[in-house]
Design an enzyme around this catalytic site. Structure first.
Site, PDB file in Angstrom:
ATOM      1  N   GLU A  87      -4.865  11.231  -3.659  1.00  0.00           N
ATOM      2  CA  GLU A  87      -4.994  12.426  -4.502  1.00  0.00           C
ATOM      3  C   GLU A  87      -3.738  13.295  -4.440  1.00  0.00           C
ATOM      4  O   GLU A  87      -3.281  13.824  -5.446  1.00  0.00           O
ATOM      5  CB  GLU A  87      -6.235  13.218  -4.073  1.00  0.00           C
ATOM      6  CG  GLU A  87      -7.516  12.486  -4.462  1.00  0.00           C
ATOM      7  CD  GLU A  87      -8.761  13.084  -3.834  1.00  0.00           C
ATOM      8  OE1 GLU A  87      -8.750  13.310  -2.601  1.00  0.00           O
ATOM      9  OE2 GLU A  87      -9.736  13.332  -4.556  1.00  0.00           O
ATOM     10  N   GLU A 101     -13.845   7.101  -0.746  1.00  0.00           N
ATOM     11  CA  GLU A 101     -14.851   8.092  -0.321  1.00  0.00           C
ATOM     12  C   GLU A 101     -16.282   7.561  -0.372  1.00  0.00           C
ATOM     13  O   GLU A 101     -17.097   7.862   0.508  1.00  0.00           O
ATOM     14  CB  GLU A 101     -14.748   9.367  -1.184  1.00  0.00           C
ATOM     15  CG  GLU A 101     -13.540  10.227  -0.865  1.00  0.00           C
ATOM     16  CD  GLU A 101     -12.273   9.822  -1.613  1.00  0.00           C
ATOM     17  OE1 GLU A 101     -12.269   8.739  -2.232  1.00  0.00           O
ATOM     18  OE2 GLU A 101     -11.300  10.580  -1.577  1.00  0.00           O
ATOM     19  N   GLY A 141      -7.696  11.567   0.101  1.00  0.00           N
ATOM     20  CA  GLY A 141      -6.807  12.713  -0.116  1.00  0.00           C
ATOM     21  C   GLY A 141      -5.338  12.317  -0.201  1.00  0.00           C
ATOM     22  O   GLY A 141      -4.536  13.025  -0.815  1.00  0.00           O
ATOM     23  N   ALA A 200      -8.451  12.668   3.932  1.00  0.00           N
ATOM     24  CA  ALA A 200      -8.881  13.853   4.664  1.00  0.00           C
ATOM     25  C   ALA A 200      -9.280  13.409   6.067  1.00  0.00           C
ATOM     26  O   ALA A 200      -9.644  12.249   6.278  1.00  0.00           O
ATOM     27  CB  ALA A 200     -10.057  14.497   3.956  1.00  0.00           C
TER      28      ALA A 200
HETATM   29  N1  COA Z   1      -9.364  10.686   9.404  1.00  0.00           N
HETATM   30  C1  COA Z   1      -9.309  10.719  10.741  1.00  0.00           C
HETATM   31  N2  COA Z   1      -8.762   9.745  11.499  1.00  0.00           N
HETATM   32  C2  COA Z   1      -8.244   8.696  10.853  1.00  0.00           C
HETATM   33  C3  COA Z   1      -8.268   8.583   9.447  1.00  0.00           C
HETATM   34  C4  COA Z   1      -8.860   9.642   8.714  1.00  0.00           C
HETATM   35  N3  COA Z   1      -8.896   9.645   7.373  1.00  0.00           N
HETATM   36  N4  COA Z   1      -7.679   7.404   9.097  1.00  0.00           N
HETATM   37  C5  COA Z   1      -7.300   6.817  10.235  1.00  0.00           C
HETATM   38  N5  COA Z   1      -7.650   7.579  11.311  1.00  0.00           N
HETATM   39  C6  COA Z   1      -7.399   7.299  12.713  1.00  0.00           C
HETATM   40  C7  COA Z   1      -8.318   6.198  13.226  1.00  0.00           C
HETATM   41  O1  COA Z   1      -9.587   6.741  13.582  1.00  0.00           O
HETATM   42  C8  COA Z   1      -7.533   5.688  14.412  1.00  0.00           C
HETATM   43  O2  COA Z   1      -7.720   6.611  15.480  1.00  0.00           O
HETATM   44  P1  COA Z   1      -7.896   6.013  17.016  1.00  0.00           P
HETATM   45  O3  COA Z   1      -6.572   5.386  17.318  1.00  0.00           O
HETATM   46  O4  COA Z   1      -8.166   7.243  17.814  1.00  0.00           O
HETATM   47  O5  COA Z   1      -9.004   5.021  16.950  1.00  0.00           O
HETATM   48  C9  COA Z   1      -6.088   5.816  13.958  1.00  0.00           C
HETATM   49  O6  COA Z   1      -6.094   6.739  12.872  1.00  0.00           O
HETATM   50  C10 COA Z   1      -5.511   4.523  13.455  1.00  0.00           C
HETATM   51  O7  COA Z   1      -6.365   3.998  12.451  1.00  0.00           O
HETATM   52  P2  COA Z   1      -7.051   2.550  12.527  1.00  0.00           P
HETATM   53  O8  COA Z   1      -8.314   2.596  11.728  1.00  0.00           O
HETATM   54  O9  COA Z   1      -7.153   2.068  13.940  1.00  0.00           O
HETATM   55  O10 COA Z   1      -5.934   1.677  11.768  1.00  0.00           O
HETATM   56  P3  COA Z   1      -6.162   0.325  10.971  1.00  0.00           P
HETATM   57  O11 COA Z   1      -4.810  -0.201  10.688  1.00  0.00           O
HETATM   58  O12 COA Z   1      -7.133  -0.547  11.655  1.00  0.00           O
HETATM   59  O13 COA Z   1      -6.838   0.785   9.567  1.00  0.00           O
HETATM   60  C11 COA Z   1      -7.091   2.195   7.630  1.00  0.00           C
HETATM   61  C12 COA Z   1      -6.147   1.621   8.684  1.00  0.00           C
HETATM   62  C13 COA Z   1      -6.331   3.199   6.778  1.00  0.00           C
HETATM   63  C14 COA Z   1      -7.647   1.067   6.738  1.00  0.00           C
HETATM   64  C15 COA Z   1      -8.284   2.867   8.345  1.00  0.00           C
HETATM   65  O14 COA Z   1      -7.759   3.766   9.313  1.00  0.00           O
HETATM   66  C16 COA Z   1      -9.179   3.661   7.447  1.00  0.00           C
HETATM   67  O15 COA Z   1      -9.984   3.094   6.719  1.00  0.00           O
HETATM   68  N6  COA Z   1      -9.080   5.010   7.468  1.00  0.00           N
HETATM   69  C17 COA Z   1      -9.929   5.887   6.719  1.00  0.00           C
HETATM   70  C18 COA Z   1      -9.507   5.938   5.279  1.00  0.00           C
HETATM   71  C19 COA Z   1     -10.460   6.804   4.471  1.00  0.00           C
HETATM   72  O16 COA Z   1     -11.626   6.518   4.331  1.00  0.00           O
HETATM   73  N7  COA Z   1      -9.933   7.900   3.915  1.00  0.00           N
HETATM   74  C20 COA Z   1     -10.645   8.771   3.045  1.00  0.00           C
HETATM   75  C21 COA Z   1     -11.217   9.878   3.796  1.00  0.00           C
HETATM   76  S1  COA Z   1     -12.133  10.921   2.669  1.00  0.00           S
END
Ligand code: COA
Length: 260
Positions: free
Chosen positions: A114, A134, A111, A66
């Protein structure tokens, strides 16, 4: 109909739905969830579509969860509405009446994991990572993760994933039955298409009824599920397709199903 956050294409009986927000790793904001709901409602009513392939844009992510920007500012009541709306979209995918194949081309977190679990089949590329992170954000899964994950992999492994929040790689996801198959990234869509074509060669009504038997049966006792199976078996036997399928076998020729 053009979408802001989705790509949609239809070719030879397959609908291709791509979540298209690669800059945020295809995170699901409210607008994307609304579009997914509309898109799958359209697919449900489109007889030309026999199978759906759902994937994410870019090479890095299927769906990274999400949209955390939106989650961060939800009031409790908004959070409840968001969850219920999202769950309804995933239920629509699960109960579409046509198989939906998740082509998991990278991160499938929160999500994203999911939505993949609401699909009928899951094929992952070797670089995929799946998880329910989460709790790391101080929240809990809200689009069915606490319910579908234990049904797919058992309570012990589901609890480990949900409570640690740690993602697993594609090989581990395959080992525990969370995905059906793992292939190199370049083979992901062709593998899904080959699976779709195998399904499409079968009786369309039979495919729909068999899928319904499994999905509805999972929420029933064994004896209720057996009753459901017997009813759907009888219904399948009443179709033109069942006459054609059995006759074709006996006549040693391929079946020509009409979907009736
Ligand atoms: N919601 C909003 N933005 C998100 C996102 C999410 N779930 N997942 C990634 N992004 C955004 C990041 O903020 C980043 O934005 P920016 O370029 O403006 O900084 C961009 O996507 C790229 O992600 P980044 O974190 O820089 O990539 P990474 O390769 O270093 O890490 C992940 C990848 C997937 C490990 C990391 O993005 C992450 O942990 N995301 C969240 C996952 C999560 O907790 N999801 C459950 C939500 S309930």
């Amino acid at each position: 109909m053009p979408y802001e956050n989705l790509l949609y294409e239809k070719r030879e009986g397959i609908a291709y739905v791509t979540v298209n927000r690669p800059k945020v790793l295809n995170a699901l904001n409210a607008a994307t969830m609304r579009e997914l709901g509309e898109c799958f409602a359209g697919i449900a009513g489109d007889p030309e579509v026999r199978v759906v392939i759902l994937t994410g844009a870019g090479e890095k992510a299927f769906v990274a969860g999400a949209d955390i920007n939106e989650l961060a500012v939800l009031t409790p009541l908004e959070a409840q509405e968001t969850t219920l709306r999202g769950q309804a979209v995933l239920e629509r995918i699960e109960n579409l009446g046509k198989p939906v194949i998740a082509a998991i081309n990278g991160y499938a977190l929160g999500g994203g994991c999911e939505i993949a679990m609401a699909c009928t089949l899951r094929v992952a590329s070797e670089n995929a990572r799946l998880g329910q992170p989460e709790v790391k954000l101080g929240i809990v899964p809200g689009y069915g993760g606490t319910q579908r994950l234990p049904r797919l992999v058992g309570a012990g492994l589901a609890l480990q994933m949900v409570l640690t929040g740690e993602p697993i790689n594609a090989a581990e996801a395959y080992r525990i039955g969370l995905v059906n198959q793992v292939v190199p990234a370049a083979e992901l869509i062709p593998t899904c298409e080959a699976l779709a074509k195998k399904i499409m060669a079968n009786g369309p009504v039979a495919v729909r009824l068999a899928q319904e038997a499994v999905h509805r049966g999972l929420n029933m006792t064994l004896s209720e599920g057996m009753n459901l199976e017997a009813t759907l078996f009888a219904l399948a036997c009443a179709t033109e397709d069942s006459k054609e399928g059995t006759r074709a076998f006996l006549e040693k020729r391929p079946a020509r199903f009409a979907g009736r």
